[in-house]
Scaffold this active site. Structure first.
Site, PDB file in Angstrom:
ATOM      1  CD  GLU A 286      14.526  18.507  45.188  1.00  0.00           C
ATOM      2  OE1 GLU A 286      15.178  17.479  45.444  1.00  0.00           O
ATOM      3  OE2 GLU A 286      14.372  18.952  44.027  1.00  0.00           O
ATOM      4  CE  LYS A 350      14.635  12.453  45.185  1.00  0.00           C
ATOM      5  NZ  LYS A 350      15.509  13.419  44.486  1.00  0.00           N
ATOM      6  CB  CYS A 403      13.354  15.784  42.854  1.00  0.00           C
ATOM      7  SG  CYS A 403      14.446  16.138  41.451  1.00  0.00           S
TER       8      CYS A 403
END
Length: 529
Positions: A286, A350, A403
């Site tokens: 990430e 995301k 994440c």
């Protein structure tokens, strides 16, 4: 002896009850990674049952007042569980201690205090249908099942360290999740963990023993059966995971950007280990790329020059969307696919952002008070519109999770049917050498089992790993190690339940428990009557 102990616990009063509830919650947290000592739950949950047994008020009180003593026990139990399970969150605020050290008490004590409200609700709901013997244990397991479901989406959701994970520390014990799901496992785990409380009396002891035996044998037996009959064939591409272990404070240093990129490129270009095939897909963690790629063609060119013919890089980066006239740019936490010509061929943003980490809830109010998100971008990050799979190559489709998106099983939906693997990129360097990265990895590991997909997990400082669709680790790098993983991905596996039944699995478990709760509750009311 157990009966005397239970009697003493039931009769505890004042601060002793509070202290014991807190200690039992804290004890239960040691069932989580990296300790995985799940046997402690066979102590903490029976004691919780006995504490709720003693949580009574005068019969003439209103319904709220009657449930308040049980709710307080549940809150203190939850507070102990979340303080000891999440204390490492304070480590993230020490990265920029000058600006955020003041918030450490809010992370270490404030968040657990809020999350403990869910367990207060569970204890109160259980007490509402409390009965004798096995009935009260069924009530507690039903209540925790409902509560952990609520915790998965209320206030954007934070199902980290759900109780069910304590019952699934190793792959052989993870397989039941494909039948009942994590939400169903939450309820059933509390049921089994609480059953030793029946040893303090004779009522329903034999029935409870049979229930425990059936559930434990089914849980363990199905795990052994599924792993024994597993027939994995390597059908996926050869992948390389790069773990550079970049110190978190360096990621904010503009002068270190080129060195960071060069480290990623050098690890990506290393020759495969003896006998290992050349990787077709390389995965970086990430926000690995220290530039806005669309504004830095030199970085894209360097990536293209490093990749050999046919290789594709999946890299975490910050994506900037050009603003309209008079508007601020939008920033996204993104996974890019980059080909050997240095061209961006696909991207996935995301969807589920971290509150206070990537954006500020009630932004106008909190910014007026001088607060900001930990990862500060102008206006904060913007979430994706929807979750979608990512076409990496002509014959490989990834389900991207950035994440902590990996902790939300319900949000993955059933996109695994169109994907070949889960790609989970993360940066757990925020948390240092604490239980946080281990807990995060375990939750991602379970997503592989639930989806029937191999998992490729690239973490800046670990734990990076390739996991098969049964949750077994094919290869991994330890926390803070620097290096690469080269592996050939196995193919995905057929799940035992249809998509329709998987949508109903939690409701079936919860519905069966509720019917049993009402049956025992009615039995006791008839006896009283």
């Amino acid at each position: 002896m157990i009966q005397r102990l239970a009697g003493k616990i039931i009769l505890l009063w004042g601060w002793k009850r509070i202290a014991l509830a807190f200690l039992m919650g804290a004890l239960a947290s040691f069932a989580l990674p990296p300790y995985d000592f799940f046997a402690v739950c066979f102590i903490s949950f029976p004691v919780l049952v006995w504490l709720i047994d003693g949580a009574v008020d005068n019969a003439g009180a209103g319904p709220i007042r009657r449930l308040l003593p049980a709710a307080m026990i549940g809150w203190w139990f939850g507070f102990g569980y979340f303080v000891f399970g999440l204390w490492w969150l304070g480590n993230a605020l020490m990265v920029d201690a000058v600006n955020f050290a003041w918030a450490i008490p809010l992370a270490v004590l404030g968040l657990p205090a809020v999350l403990a409200i869910f367990y207060a609700f569970a204890a109160a709901l259980a007490r509402l249908f409390w009965s004798e013997g096995l009935g009260r244990i069924l009530s507690l397991s039903f209540a925790f099942g409902v509560t952990e479901w609520l915790r998965s989406f209320v206030l954007t959701g934070f199902p980290w360290n759900a109780i069910g994970y304590a019952a699934m520390p190793v792959p052989v014990l993870m397989q039941s999740s494909v039948i009942v799901g994590l939400l169903g496992m939450n309820a059933l785990a509390v049921l089994v963990f609480s059953l030793p409380s029946l040893l303090a009396g004779k009522r329903d002891l034999k029935t409870g023993f049979v229930v425990a035996l059936v559930l434990v044998c089914a849980h363990v037996g199905y795990g052994f059966y599924r792993l024994h009959t597993a027939n994995l064939v390597a059908k996926g591409p050869n992948v390389r995971i790069v773990q550079p272990s970049i110190a978190q404070d360096l990621k904010f240093d503009a002068e270190a950007r080129r060195d960071i990129l060069d480290k990623y490129l050098a690890l990506s270009a290393e020759a495969p280990r003896s006998g290992a095939p050349k990787p077709q897909i390389i995965v970086w963690p990430e926000t690995a790329v220290p530039y806005i790629l669309t504004k830095t063609p030199d970085a894209l060119q360097a990536i293209g020059d490093t990749l050999t013919d046919g290789q594709v890089l999946l890299a975490g980066a910050i994506r900037m969307e050009e603003p309209g006239i008079g508007q601020m740019p939008l920033y996204y936490n993104t996974i890019y696919a980059i080909n050997d010509a240095g061209e961006i061929t696909a991207a996935a943003d995301k969807l589920h952002l971290v509150p206070f980490g990537e954006y500020l809830p009630l932004e106008n109010i909190l910014r007026s008070l001088g607060l900001s998100e930990v990862v500060e971008m102008p206006g904060g990050f913007t979430p994706a519109v929807t979750r979608r799979s990512m076409q990496v190559t002509s014959n490989f489709t990834a389900l991207p999770l950035i994440c902590y998106e990996a902790i939300f099983p319900a949000e993955l939906g059933y996109q695994g049917a169109s994907a070949d693997a889960i790609i989970n990129v993360t940066n757990d360097a925020w948390y240092g050498d604490t239980p946080g990265p281990y807990q995060h990895f375990r939750q991602a590991q379970l997503r592989a089992v639930e989806q029937g997909l191999p998992l490729v997990r690239a973490a800046n400082n670990g734990l990076s790993a390739v996991v098969d669709p049964y949750g077994r680790i094919i290869d991994a790098l330890a926390l803070d190690a620097v290096g690469v993983i080269d592996a050939t991905l196995p193919g995905k596996v057929q799940l035992p339940l249809s998509e329709h039944l998987r949508r109903l699995q939690f409701l079936i478990v919860l519905g069966a428990l509720f019917v049993a709760v009402i049956a025992y509750f009615s039995r006791d009311r008839r006896r009283i009557g």
